[in-house]
Design a protein around this motif. Structure first.
Motif, PDB file in Angstrom:
ATOM      1  N   LEU A 220       0.413  -1.041  -0.009  1.00  0.00           N
ATOM      2  CA  LEU A 220      -0.024  -0.019   0.288  1.00  0.00           C
ATOM      3  C   LEU A 220       1.288   1.502  -0.307  1.00  0.00           C
ATOM      4  N   LEU A 221       2.119   1.096   0.293  1.00  0.00           N
ATOM      5  CA  LEU A 221       3.094   2.477   0.508  1.00  0.00           C
ATOM      6  C   LEU A 221       3.458   3.079  -0.964  1.00  0.00           C
ATOM      7  N   PRO A 222       3.622   3.123  -1.705  1.00  0.00           N
ATOM      8  CA  PRO A 222       3.168   3.281  -3.632  1.00  0.00           C
ATOM      9  C   PRO A 222       2.759   4.267  -3.798  1.00  0.00           C
ATOM     10  N   GLN A 223       1.524   3.542  -3.262  1.00  0.00           N
ATOM     11  CA  GLN A 223      -0.191   4.415  -3.637  1.00  0.00           C
ATOM     12  C   GLN A 223       0.063   6.552  -2.108  1.00  0.00           C
ATOM     13  N   ALA A 224       0.296   5.459  -1.540  1.00  0.00           N
ATOM     14  CA  ALA A 224       0.455   6.721   0.395  1.00  0.00           C
ATOM     15  C   ALA A 224       1.501   7.468  -0.664  1.00  0.00           C
ATOM     16  N   LEU A 225       2.524   7.427  -1.312  1.00  0.00           N
ATOM     17  CA  LEU A 225       3.424   8.064  -1.247  1.00  0.00           C
ATOM     18  C   LEU A 225       3.280   9.175  -2.127  1.00  0.00           C
ATOM     19  N   GLN A 226       1.971   8.627  -3.120  1.00  0.00           N
ATOM     20  CA  GLN A 226       1.752   9.725  -4.023  1.00  0.00           C
ATOM     21  C   GLN A 226       1.106  10.633  -4.020  1.00  0.00           C
ATOM     22  N   LYS A 227       0.474  10.801  -2.209  1.00  0.00           N
ATOM     23  CA  LYS A 227      -0.241  11.810  -1.730  1.00  0.00           C
ATOM     24  C   LYS A 227       1.314  13.259  -1.871  1.00  0.00           C
ATOM     25  N   TYR A 228       2.478  12.669  -1.351  1.00  0.00           N
ATOM     26  CA  TYR A 228       3.711  13.553  -1.516  1.00  0.00           C
ATOM     27  C   TYR A 228       4.723  13.781  -2.309  1.00  0.00           C
ATOM     28  N   ASN A 229       3.643  13.331  -3.653  1.00  0.00           N
ATOM     29  CA  ASN A 229       4.201  13.330  -5.210  1.00  0.00           C
ATOM     30  C   ASN A 229       5.481  12.536  -5.756  1.00  0.00           C
ATOM     31  N   ARG A 230       5.825  11.444  -4.518  1.00  0.00           N
ATOM     32  CA  ARG A 230       7.014  10.743  -4.856  1.00  0.00           C
ATOM     33  C   ARG A 230       6.430   9.792  -5.797  1.00  0.00           C
ATOM     34  N   SER A 231       7.222   9.648  -6.230  1.00  0.00           N
ATOM     35  CA  SER A 231       6.861   7.945  -7.438  1.00  0.00           C
ATOM     36  C   SER A 231       7.711   6.507  -6.783  1.00  0.00           C
ATOM     37  N   VAL A 232       7.357   6.219  -5.687  1.00  0.00           N
ATOM     38  CA  VAL A 232       8.461   4.921  -5.519  1.00  0.00           C
ATOM     39  C   VAL A 232       7.772   3.655  -6.045  1.00  0.00           C
ATOM     40  N   THR A 233       9.107   2.763  -6.744  1.00  0.00           N
ATOM     41  CA  THR A 233       8.208   1.269  -7.111  1.00  0.00           C
ATOM     42  C   THR A 233       9.153   0.526  -4.974  1.00  0.00           C
ATOM     43  N   VAL A 234       7.867   0.056  -4.810  1.00  0.00           N
ATOM     44  CA  VAL A 234       8.804  -1.048  -3.621  1.00  0.00           C
ATOM     45  C   VAL A 234       8.744  -2.470  -4.093  1.00  0.00           C
ATOM     46  N   VAL A 235       9.256  -2.539  -3.146  1.00  0.00           N
ATOM     47  CA  VAL A 235      10.307  -4.169  -3.506  1.00  0.00           C
ATOM     48  C   VAL A 235      10.122  -4.325  -2.107  1.00  0.00           C
TER      49      VAL A 235
END
Length: 214
Positions: free
Chosen positions: A48-63
């Motif tokens: 669920l972290l990538p979607q949560a980080l989108q709110k901070y304008n962070r595009s993150v791929t989580v492994v």
């Protein structure tokens, strides 16, 4: 028309490159607290972290390479292959609880975590450490010695130290499993949001400078 087509292609290429450059790869190496104990992997907070980080304008791929029951020693043995396979920009180490629950000398997780941090740094990635605490029934002296590992390593290795998210969860019975040690699926969205808040300032440097291993 040719110039217009050229400009459109150039604009699209620049936008695609910008999006690629701003995508950060985060590897999570942890235990059952991150693996999603007694739930499906897509319910666990790392998913669920990538979607949560989108709110901070962070595009993150989580492994998420977390395994329930892993000690720091188990993860240290796995780390070289994980770094080679996933080439992360950042590695979050959420480890040590199983060492503590098994009563290992605090020197063991300290040495293992120190080696992990060094290997992450040598790979070109940046390490992030999470504070871990153990239940107070292990005795005040042991609990304090164990907890002190994390700020010590953070200072020595000059890496970020995140607070222990379980301390915010364990106070709510409806968020905990019956064993009293693991968050249930209801807690995972909150943990993801909380982790995004903690990680966003750290990941900002990578996003703003275009750091990416992709």
């Amino acid at each position: 028309m040719r110039w217009l087509s050229f400009l459109l292609v150039l604009t699209f290429s620049l936008q695609a490159h910008s999006l690629q450059a701003h995508n950060v790869r985060l590897l999570i190496v942890g235990d059952s607290l991150s693996a999603g104990y007694q739930m499906s992997a897509d319910q666990a907070w790392p998913s669920l972290l990538p979607q949560a980080l989108q709110k901070y304008n962070r595009s993150v791929t989580v492994v998420n390479a977390s395994i329930s029951g892993d000690t720091t020693g188990n993860s240290l043995a796995r780390l070289p292959q994980l770094l080679q396979q996933h080439t992360p920009d950042y590695v979050l180490l959420e480890l040590g609880a199983n060492d503590g629950l098994r009563g290992f000398s605090p020197q063991i997780p300290e040495q293992n975590l120190a080696q992990m941090i060094d290997r992450v740094t040598q790979s070109g990635a940046k390490a992030i450490l999470m504070q871990i605490r153990i239940p107070p029934n292990y005795g005040k002296r042991y609990s304090q010695a164990f907890s002190s590992i994390y700020p010590k390593l953070s200072e020595e290795k000059q890496i970020p130290l995140l607070p222990f998210f379980l301390e915010q969860v364990i106070v709510r019975d409806e968020w905990m499993q019956s064993d009293g040690l693991h968050p249930n699926e209801k807690a995972q969205p909150w943990i993801a949001e909380w982790m995004a808040q903690q990680l966003s300032p750290i990941l900002a440097s990578a996003a703003d400078t275009g750091l990416s291993s992709s």
